[in-house]
Design an enzyme around this catalytic site. Structure first.
Site, PDB file in Angstrom:
ATOM      1  N   ASP A 132      -6.168   2.976  -3.098  1.00  0.00           N
ATOM      2  CA  ASP A 132      -6.401   2.883  -1.680  1.00  0.00           C
ATOM      3  C   ASP A 132      -7.640   2.998  -0.782  1.00  0.00           C
ATOM      4  O   ASP A 132      -8.118   2.318  -0.479  1.00  0.00           O
ATOM      5  CB  ASP A 132      -5.872   4.149  -0.921  1.00  0.00           C
ATOM      6  N   ARG A 133      -9.375   3.934  -1.731  1.00  0.00           N
ATOM      7  CA  ARG A 133     -10.082   4.017  -0.766  1.00  0.00           C
ATOM      8  C   ARG A 133     -11.351   2.595  -1.870  1.00  0.00           C
ATOM      9  O   ARG A 133     -11.838   2.229  -1.265  1.00  0.00           O
ATOM     10  CB  ARG A 133     -10.654   5.346  -1.677  1.00  0.00           C
ATOM     11  N   ASP A 162       1.140  -1.331  -0.359  1.00  0.00           N
ATOM     12  CA  ASP A 162      -0.276  -0.399   0.218  1.00  0.00           C
ATOM     13  C   ASP A 162       0.803   1.847  -0.081  1.00  0.00           C
ATOM     14  O   ASP A 162       1.509   1.485   0.685  1.00  0.00           O
ATOM     15  CB  ASP A 162      -1.277  -0.388   1.603  1.00  0.00           C
ATOM     16  N   GLY A 216       0.744   5.245   0.527  1.00  0.00           N
ATOM     17  CA  GLY A 216       0.321   6.404   0.704  1.00  0.00           C
ATOM     18  C   GLY A 216       1.478   7.210   0.332  1.00  0.00           C
ATOM     19  O   GLY A 216       2.752   7.177   0.275  1.00  0.00           O
ATOM     20  N   GLY A 220      -8.891   7.438  -5.597  1.00  0.00           N
ATOM     21  CA  GLY A 220      -8.163   6.588  -5.307  1.00  0.00           C
ATOM     22  C   GLY A 220      -8.097   5.110  -5.272  1.00  0.00           C
ATOM     23  O   GLY A 220      -9.180   4.825  -4.915  1.00  0.00           O
ATOM     24  N   ILE A 228       4.743   3.992   3.106  1.00  0.00           N
ATOM     25  CA  ILE A 228       4.620   2.548   1.948  1.00  0.00           C
ATOM     26  C   ILE A 228       4.617   1.057   3.302  1.00  0.00           C
ATOM     27  O   ILE A 228       5.146   0.517   3.879  1.00  0.00           O
ATOM     28  CB  ILE A 228       5.935   2.115   0.953  1.00  0.00           C
TER      29      ILE A 228
END
Length: 257
Positions: free
Chosen positions: A109-110, A6, A8, A107, A12
Site C-alpha cells: 500500500d505504501r 486495496d 487494508g 508494505g 477492502i
C-alpha cells in the site's frame, strides 16, 4: 475495465476504472472471514448493484497488507470474474525504487501511494495515509521511496483509549467546536483530532528539515484524512482515491511492458 483492490487491515476498498475514469468505488470489511465463493459472489453483486457488468472486468490488480485472506480473495476473483489478478509487492516494477534498509518489508500500500503521490507532485512528496496506522512516506525527486514514519491510526488510538479505560465511552471521531472541552466526549474528540493535527504538522516539518526537501508536496489520503487536511496548512491536497489511482498507474505501466 480495470478492477483495483486495496486490502487494508480494516476495509477492502475496490475501484472500477474505465481507462482513467473511476466509475465506482466501494468497500467491504476485511475482518470478516470469507470463502472464495463468498468473495466472488459479493464482488459480483456489488458491481451489478452499481450497474457494472462483471463480464466487462478485463483485469484486476491488488495491493494487500493482509496475507491471510489472499488465497480466498484471488480464488474468488478467478472463479467469478475469470481473471487472474496481478498482485503488487516490493518486487513489482512500479516505477518507484524502494531505497530503505529492507525494501522487501515495505508494505504494498505504501509503494502504491508513493507511485500516485509522485504522479501528482512530479517531484518530492510526503504521502500521509490515515488508516488503521497513520503512515508518512517520503518520496524523493528521483522516484525513490526513501523513508517512512508509522504511528497509530486515529481510530486505533481511539479504540485503545476507550477499550483500556472503563470510564471512557466509545465515541464518534470528529473535531469538537473548541479544544477547551467541558465534558468527556468532546475532551476525547479533541485529544484524538487535535493530537493528530499536531502530530501531522510536527512530523511533516521534521521530514522536510531532515530530508532537505523543503518544497515537498504533501498529500493525504485515508478515511479520516479529510478531517485533518481541513485543519492544517501543511497538507497541500487530500485525495481519497489516491491508492486506487496508484494501482491503476501501476497496471498501466505493467500493461505497457
Amino acid at each position: 475495465m480495470l478492477l483495483t483492490i486495496d486490502v487494508g487491515n480494516t476495509n477492502i476498498t475496490l475501484g472500477v476504472f474505465d481507462r482513467e475514469v473511476l466509475k465506482g468505488m466501494f468497500r467491504m470489511t476485511t475482518n470478516k472471514p470469507r470463502t472464495s465463493d463468498e468473495y466472488g459472489f459479493t464482488i459480483c453483486g456489488i458491481l451489478e448493484h452499481r450497474s457494472i457488468d462483471p463480464q466487462e472486468i478485463e483485469a484486476v490488480i491488488i495491493a494487500s497488507v493482509v496475507p491471510d485472506i489472499m488465497h480466498s480473495l484471488t480464488s474468488g476473483i478467478i472463479k467469478y470474474l475469470d481473471v487472474t489478478p496481478l498482485i503488487v509487492s516490493a518486487q513489482t516494477d512500479t516505477g518507484i525504487r524502494v531505497v530503505t534498509e529492507n525494501p522487501s518489508r515495505t508494505g504494498p500500500d505504501r509503494i502504491v501511494n508513493a507511485v500516485a503521490g509522485y504522479d501528482i507532485a512530479k517531484g518530492a512528496a510526503i504521502v500521509i495515509d490515515f488508516g488503521t496506522a497513520t503512515t508518512y512516506d517520503l518520496v524523493g525527486p528521483d522516484r525513490t521511496l526513501e523513508a517512512c514514519i508509522i504511528a497509530p491510526g486515529i481510530e486505533t488510538a481511539g479504540r485503545s483509549l476507550w477499550g483500556g479505560a472503563a470510564m471512557l465511552p466509545a465515541i464518534q471521531i470528529e473535531k469538537p467546536d473548541s479544544i477547551l472541552a467541558r465534558e468527556t466526549v468532546s475532551g476525547m474528540q479533541g485529544g484524538l483530532v487535535f493530537g493528530a493535527i499536531g502530530q501531522t504538522e510536527y512530523i511533516v516539518r521534521r521530514m522536510k528539515e531532515e530530508s532537505g526537501y523543503s518544497d515537498a508536496y504533501v498529500i493525504a489520503t485515508g478515511g479520516l484524512g479529510k478531517i485533518i487536511a481541513q485543519e492544517t496548512d501543511c497538507i497541500n491536497l487530500y485525495d481519497p482515491q489516491l491508492t486506487l489511482n496508484g494501482l491503476r498507474l501501476i497496471y498501466d505501466r505493467m500493461k505497457e511492458k
